[in-house]
Design a protein around this motif. Structure first.
Motif, mmCIF file in Angstrom:
data_model
loop_
_atom_site.group_PDB
_atom_site.id
_atom_site.type_symbol
_atom_site.label_atom_id
_atom_site.label_comp_id
_atom_site.label_asym_id
_atom_site.label_seq_id
_atom_site.Cartn_x
_atom_site.Cartn_y
_atom_site.Cartn_z
ATOM 1 N N SER A 68 22.576 -15.317 -1.103
ATOM 2 C CA SER A 68 21.574 -15.280 -2.169
ATOM 3 C C SER A 68 21.936 -14.168 -3.152
ATOM 4 O O SER A 68 22.663 -13.232 -2.825
ATOM 5 C CB SER A 68 20.162 -15.085 -1.614
ATOM 6 O OG SER A 68 20.048 -13.847 -0.963
ATOM 7 N N THR A 71 18.547 -12.437 -9.171
ATOM 8 C CA THR A 71 18.767 -12.962 -10.518
ATOM 9 C C THR A 71 17.864 -12.336 -11.576
ATOM 10 O O THR A 71 18.155 -12.443 -12.768
ATOM 11 C CB THR A 71 18.570 -14.487 -10.533
ATOM 12 O OG1 THR A 71 17.257 -14.785 -10.032
ATOM 13 C CG2 THR A 71 19.623 -15.180 -9.675
ATOM 14 N N ALA A 80 13.483 -11.463 -8.251
ATOM 15 C CA ALA A 80 13.682 -12.819 -7.744
ATOM 16 C C ALA A 80 15.081 -12.933 -7.181
ATOM 17 O O ALA A 80 16.032 -12.365 -7.730
ATOM 18 C CB ALA A 80 13.482 -13.845 -8.856
ATOM 19 N N ASP A 81 15.181 -13.647 -6.067
ATOM 20 C CA ASP A 81 16.493 -13.963 -5.522
ATOM 21 C C ASP A 81 16.596 -15.470 -5.362
ATOM 22 O O ASP A 81 15.597 -16.148 -5.124
ATOM 23 C CB ASP A 81 16.776 -13.214 -4.213
ATOM 24 C CG ASP A 81 15.756 -13.467 -3.129
ATOM 25 O OD1 ASP A 81 16.058 -14.248 -2.216
ATOM 26 O OD2 ASP A 81 14.664 -12.870 -3.185
ATOM 27 N N GLU A 82 17.827 -15.974 -5.529
ATOM 28 C CA GLU A 82 18.072 -17.403 -5.459
ATOM 29 C C GLU A 82 19.282 -17.679 -4.585
ATOM 30 O O GLU A 82 20.226 -16.887 -4.550
ATOM 31 C CB GLU A 82 18.314 -17.961 -6.859
ATOM 32 C CG GLU A 82 17.113 -17.773 -7.778
ATOM 33 C CD GLU A 82 17.313 -18.370 -9.154
ATOM 34 O OE1 GLU A 82 17.714 -19.551 -9.230
ATOM 35 O OE2 GLU A 82 17.066 -17.665 -10.144
ATOM 36 N N SER A 90 18.391 -25.904 -2.632
ATOM 37 C CA SER A 90 18.136 -24.766 -3.519
ATOM 38 C C SER A 90 16.935 -23.997 -2.992
ATOM 39 O O SER A 90 16.120 -24.529 -2.241
ATOM 40 C CB SER A 90 17.851 -25.225 -4.956
ATOM 41 O OG SER A 90 16.632 -25.940 -5.013
ATOM 42 N N ARG A 92 14.341 -20.453 -4.552
ATOM 43 C CA ARG A 92 14.060 -19.293 -5.399
ATOM 44 C C ARG A 92 12.900 -18.564 -4.743
ATOM 45 O O ARG A 92 11.867 -19.169 -4.445
ATOM 46 C CB ARG A 92 13.703 -19.719 -6.819
ATOM 47 C CG ARG A 92 13.346 -18.528 -7.730
ATOM 48 C CD ARG A 92 13.139 -18.994 -9.158
ATOM 49 N NE ARG A 92 12.540 -17.979 -9.991
ATOM 50 C CZ ARG A 92 13.206 -17.068 -10.701
ATOM 51 N NH1 ARG A 92 14.524 -17.061 -10.664
ATOM 52 N NH2 ARG A 92 12.570 -16.180 -11.442
ATOM 53 N N HIS A 93 13.097 -17.266 -4.511
ATOM 54 C CA HIS A 93 12.067 -16.438 -3.884
ATOM 55 C C HIS A 93 11.670 -15.369 -4.889
ATOM 56 O O HIS A 93 12.470 -14.499 -5.230
ATOM 57 C CB HIS A 93 12.620 -15.810 -2.608
ATOM 58 C CG HIS A 93 11.600 -15.072 -1.805
ATOM 59 N ND1 HIS A 93 11.899 -14.483 -0.602
ATOM 60 C CD2 HIS A 93 10.273 -14.833 -2.011
ATOM 61 C CE1 HIS A 93 10.817 -13.905 -0.117
ATOM 62 N NE2 HIS A 93 9.821 -14.102 -0.963
ATOM 63 N N GLU A 94 10.444 -15.461 -5.385
ATOM 64 C CA GLU A 94 9.920 -14.493 -6.345
ATOM 65 C C GLU A 94 9.036 -13.500 -5.608
ATOM 66 O O GLU A 94 8.206 -13.887 -4.777
ATOM 67 C CB GLU A 94 9.117 -15.203 -7.438
ATOM 68 C CG GLU A 94 9.964 -16.156 -8.248
ATOM 69 C CD GLU A 94 9.175 -16.916 -9.298
ATOM 70 O OE1 GLU A 94 9.785 -17.310 -10.290
ATOM 71 O OE2 GLU A 94 7.945 -17.120 -9.110
#
Length: 161
Positions: A68, A71, A80-82, A90, A92-94
């Protein structure tokens, strides 16, 4: 796409919570039960903007490798990480942080998509969403515990060495 949203109230300053949430060392503590290891990229300390980490862990009785990347980052309110590569199609963790009545509220929004079309959607419905919710809830409980006691200084000191 499935979405998990969690709110965790923490009796600690926002910057401490922000840093603990991006601590590789604390992440390893919170996922000890999966045998998780950071094997490439940023493998210790605090992960920053445009940095990656590659994790190796056992989930569903199978060793998984997932990379990850952070980003977006606006310290100490948001990052946020993706997923770059791994078992998900896919994700995305905000991570949001804000203060309410002197406490930090950490809000996680985890949006993911599984591969394998309809089979992946069925797996999400039956198993994966509950599994990921449990994993994130457990991680947040460790962040809360460490942020509220003296152990955060130990993590901080390890992160700066």
């Amino acid at each position: 796409m499935p979405t998990i949203e969690l709110l965790t109230e923490i009796n600690a300053p926002i910057k401490r919570c922000f840093d603990l949430a991006r601590s590789i060392d604390l992440h390893l503590i919170s996922t000890k039960h999966t045998g998780e290891q950071a094997i490439a990229g940023t493998t210790t300390g605090l992960i920053g903007l445009d940095e990656t980490v590659t994790w190796r862990a056992k989930h569903f009785f199978v060793w998984q490798i997932l990379t990850s990347k952070v980003t977006e980052m606006h310290s100490p309110d948001f990052f946020a990480d993706e997923m770059v590569s791994g078992a998900f199609k896919s994700f995305r963790h905000e991570h949001f942080f804000f203060t309410v009545e002197g406490k930090t509220v950490m809000r996680d929004v985890f949006v993911f998509e599984s591969p394998f079309g309809i089979l992946g959607k069925l797996f999400n419905l039956i198993t994966l969403k509950a599994y990921m919710t449990s994993l994130l809830t457990q991680r947040n409980a460790v962040i809360k515990q460490v942020a509220e006691d003296g152990k955060w200084e130990e993590i901080k000191n390890n992160s700066t060495n």
